[in-house]
Write a protein that holds these residues in place. Structure first.
Motif, PDB file in Angstrom:
ATOM      1  N   LYS A   3       0.778   4.588  -3.022  1.00  0.00           N
ATOM      2  CA  LYS A   3       0.255   5.354  -2.628  1.00  0.00           C
ATOM      3  C   LYS A   3       1.730   6.549  -2.572  1.00  0.00           C
ATOM      4  O   LYS A   3       1.044   7.677  -3.572  1.00  0.00           O
ATOM      5  N   LEU A  18       0.615  -0.980  -0.506  1.00  0.00           N
ATOM      6  CA  LEU A  18       0.116   0.364   0.038  1.00  0.00           C
ATOM      7  C   LEU A  18       1.296   1.782  -0.182  1.00  0.00           C
ATOM      8  O   LEU A  18       0.509   1.979  -0.576  1.00  0.00           O
ATOM      9  N   ASP A  19       1.752   0.781   1.172  1.00  0.00           N
ATOM     10  CA  ASP A  19       2.431   2.395   0.788  1.00  0.00           C
ATOM     11  C   ASP A  19       3.519   2.836  -0.316  1.00  0.00           C
ATOM     12  O   ASP A  19       3.584   3.747  -0.448  1.00  0.00           O
ATOM     13  N   LYS A  42       1.136   9.319  -5.317  1.00  0.00           N
ATOM     14  CA  LYS A  42       1.336  10.840  -5.893  1.00  0.00           C
ATOM     15  C   LYS A  42       2.366  11.831  -6.450  1.00  0.00           C
ATOM     16  O   LYS A  42       2.317  12.642  -6.976  1.00  0.00           O
ATOM     17  N   TYR A  55      -3.744  12.529  -5.023  1.00  0.00           N
ATOM     18  CA  TYR A  55      -3.490  12.902  -4.298  1.00  0.00           C
ATOM     19  C   TYR A  55      -4.588  11.429  -3.318  1.00  0.00           C
ATOM     20  O   TYR A  55      -4.453  11.800  -2.239  1.00  0.00           O
ATOM     21  N   ILE A  60       0.723   1.880 -10.539  1.00  0.00           N
ATOM     22  CA  ILE A  60      -0.429   0.852  -9.446  1.00  0.00           C
ATOM     23  C   ILE A  60       0.654  -0.552 -10.461  1.00  0.00           C
ATOM     24  O   ILE A  60       1.634  -1.121  -9.329  1.00  0.00           O
TER      25      ILE A  60
END
Ligand SMILES: Nc1ncnc2c1ncn2[C@@H]1O[C@H](COP(=O)(O)OP(=O)(O)O)[C@@H](O)[C@H]1O
Ligand SMILES: Nc1ncnc2c1ncn2[C@@H]1O[C@H](COP(=O)(O)OP(=O)(O)O)[C@@H](O)[C@H]1O
Ligand SMILES: Nc1ncnc2c1ncn2[C@@H]1O[C@H](COP(=O)(O)OP(=O)(O)O)[C@@H](O)[C@H]1O
Lengths: 112, 428, 428, 428, 112, 112
Positions: free
Chosen positions: F17, F13-14, F21, F26, F77
């Motif tokens: 994310k 996930l991190d 970004k 965002y 992703i």
């Protein structure tokens, strides 16, 4: 038929639910989620070590409504969930092709 | 002082089991109770305290380690370690005459209590000491490696050091003041923890994205149990129910309270908010630090010891974790190791009867001056710290060679609960 | 031996309350403490141990059952059951002369302790025994049925059997060695649990899709409390603070550790991984099994008893649940029932003073040979087991006729917490 | 009676520390144990009991408050409050001769126990009393305000009232029967809680959408610990291990069981289902109510006291929360305050030796008739209640002026854990 | 390609999963949600104070399937989840433009 | 406007994310879910009794983006979440008709 998905602050769930009831939308499905956006997370400190928590707890409401009710629903949610502060959340509207009530097998708007 | 040294003098002066009158029922009652309290510190106390601090995918591994250590060390204690620690021997270790608790009947006494009570009370100390080390290598150690290391460590570090200090060995003879285990328990475990952190290496996520404690309520529950159980740890170390045990408990409590408030105040000033993890860590610092001193100092001394413990351990934690970036996961060294060191030194100082309201109950047997006592205390700190450090290093290397210390990356990511024990903590 | 039998001989030899000197303060202190420890075993110990093992929708029902049993049995004990168990009567039950604790003042003694302490200590045993049975019918029993059954069971099974063994009854007279309740507590509860599982029937999901334990951290917490509390259970059964209580605690601890490691080793070998549920179950097996023996055997005997307990109960659990597919939900019979049976038998064996390092402290009063003692032990096992089995069966049938035993399917699916108590365990 | 009053008569009759023979080891063992039990009631007992009842975003704040109060009050007790409560002084407060535990060595005695044990045992009472009040203003109070209020309250309310009743002050002199703190602990805390609820005001969600308890398993765990710990609270108040402490424990237990079942029965009848929160609340009601009476009444009296406690506190809770809509969040006043009041009155009644099976052990020193005793009890209730109410009101107002009592709305919504302590309870 | 979203009672998850497996639908994503609809919640009582719990625990199954399998999937779910009682739940069908398998980058039906 | 829904392994996930970004996305909403697919679950043993756990913990990321950003987001992703092992997860793209920012009432892409 549309699906309205609203990401709101957890503690406005009750007012939003009530607002939807008033315009006779009774069915909804609610999920606890974590949000990331303009509203920043927070820092937690455990024995001096910092943990940056990026995600903010949010609640996601999902309602499937006949086309005719979409605007009213958006209106109701904005009314009940809006505080004017960052993080109030978003509403997304997307198409749904059909709905089925499992119990009866009914399809379409009458299944809602 | 006299009362405080009951234990030491006993071991030194009396041929074992020479006397066999009836045990004092009150003293016995208190030591049996203290035994229960000290076991309670490990199970579930320390297990919960530590378990709450790790990620939820590793909570059972911590609980399991505490349970397995308890069981393993208990049997080793029976098999021979009680004997190594407390049987007659030389200054460095006891002999094997008490292996399998040989000769221990219901009539055997140690001082005024049954020897069975003494052996079991001491067993609970042998159990909690290696369990403390678990905090250093949490979330990444193989269960098999943990088991091997802990068994060896208790045999080669804990039992002999216990003999040095409490079993009639050289440090006790020298007049070292260590009432309930500043050197024996906290320094040995704390230093071993530091070595563990260095040898085992940091968690793969450290310090970038390490996970915060998964259940602070569990940690606080464990902390409460530790405070309560420590009454048995320190109060029971008087080996009887008397003014000395009462005073030991009283100063233990004062130091815990002072350590808590000191840590809380520092956090509040430095970070803007006091945290419950902070206050309970300060409590442990206060408790660990008063441990060697609790039979020798008065309430005023305890107040200062607790405050100093809070301040020093707070800064030590910051130094180790944030500055030196050593992943002693649950801060065992800065809290227990550092606490044990400064506590042992301060025991020598605050034992002095000439500090007014901060006075204690006098120096060790045959020691005349503050300076002399402090030298002895420093010797105890150094000897136990260096010995524990060197031998722990060797044992970790040995264990590594035997089975490997760490789980592989995928297991670390999935968590030890599933990969080592095929269980999960919560299915809510 | 002498010390070990204090309790029995007392009950047999002394007219009640004949002596009224002051109580021994040390003995009293220890029994008051033991009382607290044994209550602690049930609340919250056993409640948590069991509560963690059920699904999260049933956790409160388990906690509630333990609380309600504690309260109910306490009042029944006052009302008349203490009298049935311990007042003078015939070999099968006591009379009602002590109903409402008649004649019990602050000066009344039982041996060296106040009778109030004795009555309360025994009350905590009467409480935990039916609470153990709860594990067998967890997740499906009506609360009202549970209450009726438990009340009747304590009156008709527990109190009389207590009289047989400890209250001056026929089994005690015969020389049965049961220090802290292998027959009285573990066999009666274990057999009743097996009957419960058979009469009440399996959970609707068993064994197809039954849910795993919802909170293993809760179970391990409870397990730690049980270990600690058991010190009071077994150590307190000496009814004083002396060499016998200390030795009872020591051997209890050894057996728990041995049972833990035995179970862990078997799991490791058989399933590839040791689990924390395994180790704590082995601990309970070790504790339950040493219970009848703890006043009569030495540390070497305790080691063997613990190891055997781990091995036998491990296999018994597998047999009952996996092979015979009997839904004794939390494995009460294979752990407590089987443990009580083999423990009672081994008590007779390891009490022998002629086993070298595995020797104990001698046979029961008037018993001359190992064979004779083993016969008495077997008689005790059979008598208590058969009596408990038959009467429990009758009581379940009676309860079923009165209010029905099980909740309906919908309630079972929704969970007992909401349907029986209108509450939920967690709202995180 | 004689035993029951040991404590009072001691304080009144003996010049402090006049006697310095050796302590009775059995009495000492029991008081050290009781001390551990009473600390256990607060940490983690009460902390968990309360913590489970609030929302999950406020759980740490409750735990933190209990910890901080424990630490703060401990140091204040050392600094001077022990002296205010127990040093020689006038009828209203003690002097400062025992500040910093002056003159307390390992040889100083209070009765048959070391003074250090007495001071520490009493300290644990001083700790739990303000911790009880926390329940009234949970989920909305600033941490700083809580700290200031609690410190002041212990100094100005708790310590003096303790002197009145147990420290040789006017209420004790008058013959007030309060064995373990009906007036000193429960009435003062309960009334302060009511004042808190009124002055601090309700939670912003009350009563419209207030959140149910977030973790009933935590609450039940805490409840079990309270029951166990209360044995030390009440049994330890005999200040020795004897028939009086045993009887105090026995009646305490009976009352807890009776209170539990009474509350359960009422809920069952009124709401259709018995709940675990109900049964544990009844337990606390039974325990709080027997507290003043436990040294004076017999088992029969205790049964009635417990039943009455359950019924009265059940209705009081309903009255305060549902009818009067006062947000005493965790029902401190209706359970502890009301329990303390009726318990103090019933202590006077059931102490009578002329009630047949419900008889107790006699009236207070110099008191001749039931009427006279009841007048004294009513005086005690009124005096402590009114004093606690008025002074608590003033202290809340003062604290409000200093730092403000409540967090702001946004913080209340986000929860105290994050906003006051920057931590979260659970990250599962 | 369609997304089929079914809100069902939690304890029928296993039968539904099995029914889908039988028609060779192997991929699915499951979320625990709270539902609001004709099936009413319940009341909890804590020390006599009533807490009306409006939301019922539900499970949400999400499957993305090729158009050809939509009817079979609906059928299978209705079969396995239907008890005829209020609260059996709903099925919503909505369009999905594409699917990507992260591991391989495949797109379209072969990514399912 | 499209909704991109990615089912990924929790511990990426991190990185995901952060990757989003970087391409200036965002806003996102994250849910913890359980997945069923080719990646098999595991077996848990409690006192010798086997419990087959079919579901694997997964994290669901939901982002609503302007059409122009869809490809970049998919790319980001896949980059951050792909390990090449079974169970890396899926991305589903579906149409969204409109988005509303509750705070301001803005609609369309400017509400994202
Ligand atoms: N593009 C997006 N896609 C999906 N969810 C979003 C998106 N942008 C925002 N959200 C969700 O909406 C929540 C509120 O958004 P945020 O930017 O913090 O404030 P605001 O509602 O004031 O614009 C976020 O926490 C997130 O859960
Ligand atoms: N219009 C809707 N939009 C989204 N979810 C809905 C809608 N209506 C019902 N649901 C979901 O379906 C569940 C079952 O619906 P309900 O009306 O209780 O019973 P039934 O399935 O018999 O129609 C609800 O709990 C809710 O989660
Ligand atoms: N058809 C589908 N519909 C919805 N979710 C799916 C579907 N197929 C897979 N998933 C989700 O994607 C996850 C990963 O899929 P899986 O088949 O295990 O591996 P891979 O990503 O390698 O194809 C699953 O755990 C599930 O949550």
């Amino acid at each position: 038929m549309k699906k309205i998905e609203a990401i709101i602050k957890p503690f406005v769930l009750d007012p939003v639910k009530d607002a939807l009831k008033e315009i006779e939308i009774y069915g909804m499905t609610v999920t606890e989620v974590k949000g990331f956006g303009q509203q920043k997370g927070h820092t937690e400190l455990y024995r001096g070590a910092e943990y940056q928590i990026d995600f903010v707890p949010k609640t996601r409401i999902e309602i499937v409504v006949p086309d005719a009710k979409v605007e009213a629903a958006i209106e109701a949610i904005c009314q009940a969930a809006g505080s004017g502060k960052i993080g109030d959340g978003k509403i997304f509207v997307s198409p749904v092709e059909t709905a089925i009530r499992i119990r009866t097998g009914e399809r379409g708007e009458s299944a809602l | 002082m006299k009362r405080g040294l009951t234990f030491l003098s006993l071991l030194v002066a009396l041929p074992w089991a020479a006397y066999a009158g009836p045990a004092d029922s009150g003293d016995t009652a208190w030591i049996l109770t203290s035994t229960a309290l000290v076991l309670f510190m490990t199970l579930p106390g320390l297990a919960l305290f530590y378990g709450g601090l790790v990620g939820s995918k590793n909570v059972l591994s911590v609980l399991m380690q505490c349970f397995a250590i308890t069981s393993l060390v208990s049997l080793l204690w029976l098999a021979g370690l009680y004997s190594v620690a407390f049987a007659e021997g030389n200054g460095f270790m006891g002999g094997f005459s008490k292996a399998m608790f040989a000769g221990m009947g219901t009539q055997s006494l140690t001082g005024t209590i049954p020897e069975a009570a003494f052996a079991l009370f001491q067993l609970t100390f042998a159990v909690i000491t290696p369990a403390l080390i678990v905090g250093a290598f949490a979330e990444r150690m193989k269960f098999s490696a943990m088991l091997i290391f802990s068994g060896l460590w208790v045999a080669v570090v804990y039992a002999p050091v216990t003999h040095w200090v409490w079993g009639g060995g050289w440090l006790g003879e020298m007049g070292l003041l260590d009432f309930a285990g500043g050197t024996v328990v906290h320094i040995t475990a704390g230093v071993a923890a530091l070595v563990a952190a260095l040898v085992v290496g940091p968690r793969r996520t450290f310090p970038r994205t390490s996970t915060p404690p998964h259940n602070m309520t569990m940690t606080v529950t464990g902390a409460g149990m530790l405070w309560v159980g420590w009454f048995g740890f320190n109060g029971g170390s008087a080996l009887g129910a008397n003014g000395s045990s009462a005073m030991a408990m009283l100063v233990t409590h004062i130091s815990a309270a002072a350590g808590s408030l000191a840590w809380m105040a520092l956090e509040w000033r430095k970070f803007g908010k006091p945290s419950v993890l902070g206050i309970v860590t300060g409590m442990v610092a206060g408790l660990g630090t008063i441990t060697p001193a609790c039979g020798f100092v008065g309430p005023g001394g305890a107040l200062l010891i607790g405050l100093i413990a809070g301040v020093v351990c707070f800064n030590a934690t910051n130094l180790i974790k944030v500055r030196l970036k050593i992943d002693d996961s649950l801060d065992v060294f800065p809290v227990h190791g550092v606490g044990g060191i400064i506590g042992t030194l301060m025991a020598g100082f605050f034992a002095s009867t000439e500090l007014g309201v901060f006075s204690g109950f006098g120096f060790g047997k045959g020691i005349e001056s503050l300076g002399q006592q402090l030298m002895v205390q420093a010797t105890g700190v150094l000897a136990t710290g260096v010995y524990a450090g060197v031998v722990s290093f060797g044992l970790f290397k040995l264990t590594d060679a035997l089975v490997g210390l760490r789980v592989d990356e995928e297991q670390e990511v999935m968590g030890l609960d599933l990969t080592q024990h095929e269980e999960r903590g919560y299915i809510l």
